[in-house]
Motif scaffolding. Structure first.
Motif, PDB file in Angstrom:
ATOM      1  N   ARG A   9      -5.930  -7.821  -7.921  1.00  0.00           N
ATOM      2  CA  ARG A   9      -6.703  -8.845  -7.211  1.00  0.00           C
ATOM      3  C   ARG A   9      -7.029  -8.415  -5.783  1.00  0.00           C
ATOM      4  O   ARG A   9      -8.094  -8.746  -5.247  1.00  0.00           O
ATOM      5  N   LEU A  10      -6.122  -7.693  -5.170  1.00  0.00           N
ATOM      6  CA  LEU A  10      -6.396  -7.178  -3.818  1.00  0.00           C
ATOM      7  C   LEU A  10      -7.568  -6.206  -3.869  1.00  0.00           C
ATOM      8  O   LEU A  10      -8.448  -6.201  -3.006  1.00  0.00           O
ATOM      9  N   ARG A  11      -7.578  -5.405  -4.920  1.00  0.00           N
ATOM     10  CA  ARG A  11      -8.666  -4.419  -5.069  1.00  0.00           C
ATOM     11  C   ARG A  11     -10.010  -5.110  -5.256  1.00  0.00           C
ATOM     12  O   ARG A  11     -11.045  -4.590  -4.843  1.00  0.00           O
ATOM     13  N   LEU A  12      -9.966  -6.280  -5.856  1.00  0.00           N
ATOM     14  CA  LEU A  12     -11.205  -7.048  -6.030  1.00  0.00           C
ATOM     15  C   LEU A  12     -11.595  -7.780  -4.750  1.00  0.00           C
ATOM     16  O   LEU A  12     -12.653  -8.409  -4.686  1.00  0.00           O
ATOM     17  N   GLY A  13     -10.699  -7.722  -3.758  1.00  0.00           N
ATOM     18  CA  GLY A  13     -11.007  -8.359  -2.475  1.00  0.00           C
ATOM     19  C   GLY A  13     -10.778  -9.859  -2.476  1.00  0.00           C
ATOM     20  O   GLY A  13     -11.333 -10.583  -1.662  1.00  0.00           O
ATOM     21  N   GLU A  14      -9.932 -10.326  -3.356  1.00  0.00           N
ATOM     22  CA  GLU A  14      -9.699 -11.766  -3.455  1.00  0.00           C
ATOM     23  C   GLU A  14      -8.885 -12.292  -2.286  1.00  0.00           C
ATOM     24  O   GLU A  14      -7.788 -11.806  -2.016  1.00  0.00           O
ATOM     25  N   ASP A  15      -9.393 -13.324  -1.659  1.00  0.00           N
ATOM     26  CA  ASP A  15      -8.695 -13.904  -0.511  1.00  0.00           C
ATOM     27  C   ASP A  15      -7.347 -14.508  -0.916  1.00  0.00           C
ATOM     28  O   ASP A  15      -6.382 -14.467  -0.155  1.00  0.00           O
ATOM     29  N   GLN A  16      -7.297 -15.040  -2.094  1.00  0.00           N
ATOM     30  CA  GLN A  16      -6.044 -15.620  -2.588  1.00  0.00           C
ATOM     31  C   GLN A  16      -4.943 -14.557  -2.660  1.00  0.00           C
ATOM     32  O   GLN A  16      -3.777 -14.814  -2.369  1.00  0.00           O
ATOM     33  N   ALA A  17      -5.383 -13.362  -3.052  1.00  0.00           N
ATOM     34  CA  ALA A  17      -4.431 -12.252  -3.156  1.00  0.00           C
ATOM     35  C   ALA A  17      -3.921 -11.862  -1.773  1.00  0.00           C
ATOM     36  O   ALA A  17      -2.735 -11.563  -1.586  1.00  0.00           O
ATOM     37  N   TYR A  18      -4.822 -11.879  -0.808  1.00  0.00           N
ATOM     38  CA  TYR A  18      -4.434 -11.562   0.564  1.00  0.00           C
ATOM     39  C   TYR A  18      -3.436 -12.579   1.081  1.00  0.00           C
ATOM     40  O   TYR A  18      -2.426 -12.235   1.712  1.00  0.00           O
ATOM     41  N   GLU A  19      -3.685 -13.844   0.786  1.00  0.00           N
ATOM     42  CA  GLU A  19      -2.742 -14.904   1.200  1.00  0.00           C
ATOM     43  C   GLU A  19      -1.385 -14.708   0.545  1.00  0.00           C
ATOM     44  O   GLU A  19      -0.350 -14.924   1.174  1.00  0.00           O
ATOM     45  N   GLU A  20      -1.431 -14.337  -0.716  1.00  0.00           N
ATOM     46  CA  GLU A  20      -0.188 -14.093  -1.453  1.00  0.00           C
ATOM     47  C   GLU A  20       0.582 -12.939  -0.810  1.00  0.00           C
ATOM     48  O   GLU A  20       1.800 -12.999  -0.647  1.00  0.00           O
ATOM     49  N   LEU A  21      -0.145 -11.916  -0.416  1.00  0.00           N
ATOM     50  CA  LEU A  21       0.453 -10.759   0.249  1.00  0.00           C
ATOM     51  C   LEU A  21       1.169 -11.197   1.537  1.00  0.00           C
ATOM     52  O   LEU A  21       2.299 -10.799   1.816  1.00  0.00           O
ATOM     53  N   LEU A  22       0.483 -12.024   2.318  1.00  0.00           N
ATOM     54  CA  LEU A  22       1.075 -12.526   3.566  1.00  0.00           C
ATOM     55  C   LEU A  22       2.332 -13.340   3.269  1.00  0.00           C
ATOM     56  O   LEU A  22       3.361 -13.166   3.911  1.00  0.00           O
ATOM     57  N   GLU A  23       2.212 -14.216   2.293  1.00  0.00           N
ATOM     58  CA  GLU A  23       3.363 -15.062   1.915  1.00  0.00           C
ATOM     59  C   GLU A  23       4.582 -14.218   1.589  1.00  0.00           C
ATOM     60  O   GLU A  23       5.685 -14.507   2.003  1.00  0.00           O
ATOM     61  N   ARG A  24       4.332 -13.174   0.815  1.00  0.00           N
ATOM     62  CA  ARG A  24       5.443 -12.375   0.313  1.00  0.00           C
ATOM     63  C   ARG A  24       6.037 -11.469   1.374  1.00  0.00           C
ATOM     64  O   ARG A  24       7.242 -11.280   1.428  1.00  0.00           O
ATOM     65  N   TYR A  25       5.182 -10.861   2.192  1.00  0.00           N
ATOM     66  CA  TYR A  25       5.657  -9.724   2.975  1.00  0.00           C
ATOM     67  C   TYR A  25       5.555  -9.855   4.490  1.00  0.00           C
ATOM     68  O   TYR A  25       6.053  -9.002   5.201  1.00  0.00           O
ATOM     69  N   LEU A  26       4.960 -10.911   4.984  1.00  0.00           N
ATOM     70  CA  LEU A  26       4.793 -11.042   6.432  1.00  0.00           C
ATOM     71  C   LEU A  26       6.109 -10.949   7.211  1.00  0.00           C
ATOM     72  O   LEU A  26       6.213 -10.156   8.152  1.00  0.00           O
ATOM     73  N   PRO A  27       7.131 -11.726   6.839  1.00  0.00           N
ATOM     74  CA  PRO A  27       8.376 -11.659   7.629  1.00  0.00           C
ATOM     75  C   PRO A  27       8.996 -10.267   7.655  1.00  0.00           C
ATOM     76  O   PRO A  27       9.438  -9.801   8.703  1.00  0.00           O
ATOM     77  N   GLN A  28       9.015  -9.609   6.486  1.00  0.00           N
ATOM     78  CA  GLN A  28       9.651  -8.287   6.431  1.00  0.00           C
ATOM     79  C   GLN A  28       8.914  -7.270   7.294  1.00  0.00           C
ATOM     80  O   GLN A  28       9.526  -6.445   7.973  1.00  0.00           O
ATOM     81  N   VAL A  29       7.591  -7.333   7.216  1.00  0.00           N
ATOM     82  CA  VAL A  29       6.783  -6.392   7.995  1.00  0.00           C
ATOM     83  C   VAL A  29       6.997  -6.643   9.486  1.00  0.00           C
ATOM     84  O   VAL A  29       7.208  -5.713  10.268  1.00  0.00           O
ATOM     85  N   VAL A  54      -3.628  -2.577   4.682  1.00  0.00           N
ATOM     86  CA  VAL A  54      -3.310  -2.739   3.262  1.00  0.00           C
ATOM     87  C   VAL A  54      -4.520  -3.276   2.516  1.00  0.00           C
ATOM     88  O   VAL A  54      -4.890  -2.780   1.450  1.00  0.00           O
ATOM     89  N   PHE A  55      -5.132  -4.245   3.077  1.00  0.00           N
ATOM     90  CA  PHE A  55      -6.286  -4.865   2.428  1.00  0.00           C
ATOM     91  C   PHE A  55      -7.422  -3.864   2.248  1.00  0.00           C
ATOM     92  O   PHE A  55      -8.078  -3.809   1.206  1.00  0.00           O
ATOM     93  N   LYS A  56      -7.636  -3.072   3.299  1.00  0.00           N
ATOM     94  CA  LYS A  56      -8.735  -2.091   3.225  1.00  0.00           C
ATOM     95  C   LYS A  56      -8.412  -0.931   2.298  1.00  0.00           C
ATOM     96  O   LYS A  56      -9.297  -0.394   1.636  1.00  0.00           O
ATOM     97  N   LYS A  57      -7.152  -0.512   2.314  1.00  0.00           N
ATOM     98  CA  LYS A  57      -6.822   0.744   1.640  1.00  0.00           C
ATOM     99  C   LYS A  57      -6.151   0.576   0.287  1.00  0.00           C
ATOM    100  O   LYS A  57      -5.697   1.551  -0.291  1.00  0.00           O
ATOM    101  N   VAL A  58      -6.097  -0.637  -0.200  1.00  0.00           N
ATOM    102  CA  VAL A  58      -5.401  -0.843  -1.475  1.00  0.00           C
ATOM    103  C   VAL A  58      -6.037  -0.028  -2.597  1.00  0.00           C
ATOM    104  O   VAL A  58      -5.376   0.355  -3.558  1.00  0.00           O
ATOM    105  N   GLY A  59      -7.319   0.284  -2.441  1.00  0.00           N
ATOM    106  CA  GLY A  59      -7.995   1.147  -3.410  1.00  0.00           C
ATOM    107  C   GLY A  59      -7.394   2.544  -3.473  1.00  0.00           C
ATOM    108  O   GLY A  59      -7.487   3.224  -4.486  1.00  0.00           O
TER     109      GLY A  59
END
Lengths: 203, 86
Positions: A9-29, A54-59
């Motif tokens: 989904r990130l590769r498709l550029g889905e905003d929902q996927a980006y939000e999910e990424l933030l939810e999961r990994y923001l604190p750790q990063v 990450v968003f740009k280079k997930v490809g």
């Protein structure tokens, strides 16, 4: 969603996927960036940089490591770039002052005071934390990264090796040296505070 | 690594400090771990060193920020919204 789906989904550029990424990994990063840069504002900048990257280079992510390992690797590199580009070095005390010294026979040359059983509020008081932070900032960044990952953020050794692409002996060697320096800095502080005339960490 | 044949009986304090990382990570072979324990029993400075070394790693845990700045997530979400507007 599982990792493969998230990546898709990130590769498709889905905003929902980006939000999910933030939810999961923001604190750790953020925590990792904070530990390496030792600067909350820079850590925020690095965190933003990491997620954009990450968003740009997930490809380009080929799945040789896990997604999180890849993200952590980007975080470490971005944080180190910041640290290395600083003009002002924060090293205030030569590292050797905090390392243990030995007699020719290999025995401890200085008095070793056991402050480990002091009450927690004394061990974690503002001055002690300041001292340890100063020592952390004075560490070479290669040592600081490993110490932050292991002792501050609790990464397993194997994961540190994967993220930093270093051998286990190399990671352990850096970790040990960093720990010795921080121990020395704390010893110096606790002995000064106690009014002791111990030589550890003396100038 | 020192040649085992040449090493005097028992490790020196310097040699003990060198393997402390492996020791507290539980990665020393059993016979070496026993050797260290035995040295510690007879060497108060090394025991103090071990205890303060271990305590240092515990204190480091408290350096992790308890909270993520609230504005950070908002900042990143705003970026996302700006992307959507394009």
């Amino acid at each position: 969603m599982d990792e493969a789906e998230l990546i898709g989904r990130l590769r498709l550029g889905e905003d929902q996927a980006y939000e999910e990424l933030l939810e999961r990994y923001l604190p750790q990063v953020y925590r990792l960036a904070h530990g390496i840069t030792q600067d909350p504002m820079e850590a925020q900048d690095v965190t933003q940089e990491v997620f954009l990257s990450v968003f740009k280079k997930v490809g380009e992510f080929h799945g040789k490591s896990s997604l999180l390992t890849w993200i952590y690797r980007i975080t470490v590199n971005a944080s180190l770039d910041r640290v290395r580009s600083r003009q002002r070095r924060r090293e205030s005390v030569p590292i050797e002052a905090y390392l243990p010294s030995f007699t020719p026979e290999g025995r401890h040359a200085q008095e070793i005071v056991d402050w480990s059983e002091a009450p927690l509020d004394r061990l974690l008081n503002r001055e002690a934390r300041k001292k340890i932070q100063e020592a952390l900032e004075g560490l070479h960044e290669d040592l600081r990264v490993v110490l932050v990952m292991k002792d501050v953020e609790g990464f397993p050794l194997k994961e540190i090796c994967d993220i930093l692409e270093l051998s286990l002996p190399a990671v352990k060697s850096r970790l040990h040296r960093a720990r010795l320096v921080l121990r020395g800095a704390l010893s110096s502080y606790f002995q000064e505070e106690a009014g002791s005339k111990g030589n550890e960490g003396s100038r | 690594m020192k040649d085992r044949g040449e090493r005097p009986p028992g490790k020196s304090c310097r040699a003990i400090v060198e393997v402390l990382c492996d020791y507290i990570e539980g990665e020393l072979p059993p016979e070496e771990e026993r050797e260290l324990d035995s040295h510690m029993a007879d060497c108060p400075p090394c025991l103090s060193f071990l205890k303060t070394y271990r305590k240092t790693t515990e204190i480091c845990r408290s350096l992790s920020p308890e909270e993520i700045p609230a504005e950070l997530k908002e900042r990143l979400k705003r970026f996302l919204e700006r992307r959507q507007e394009r």
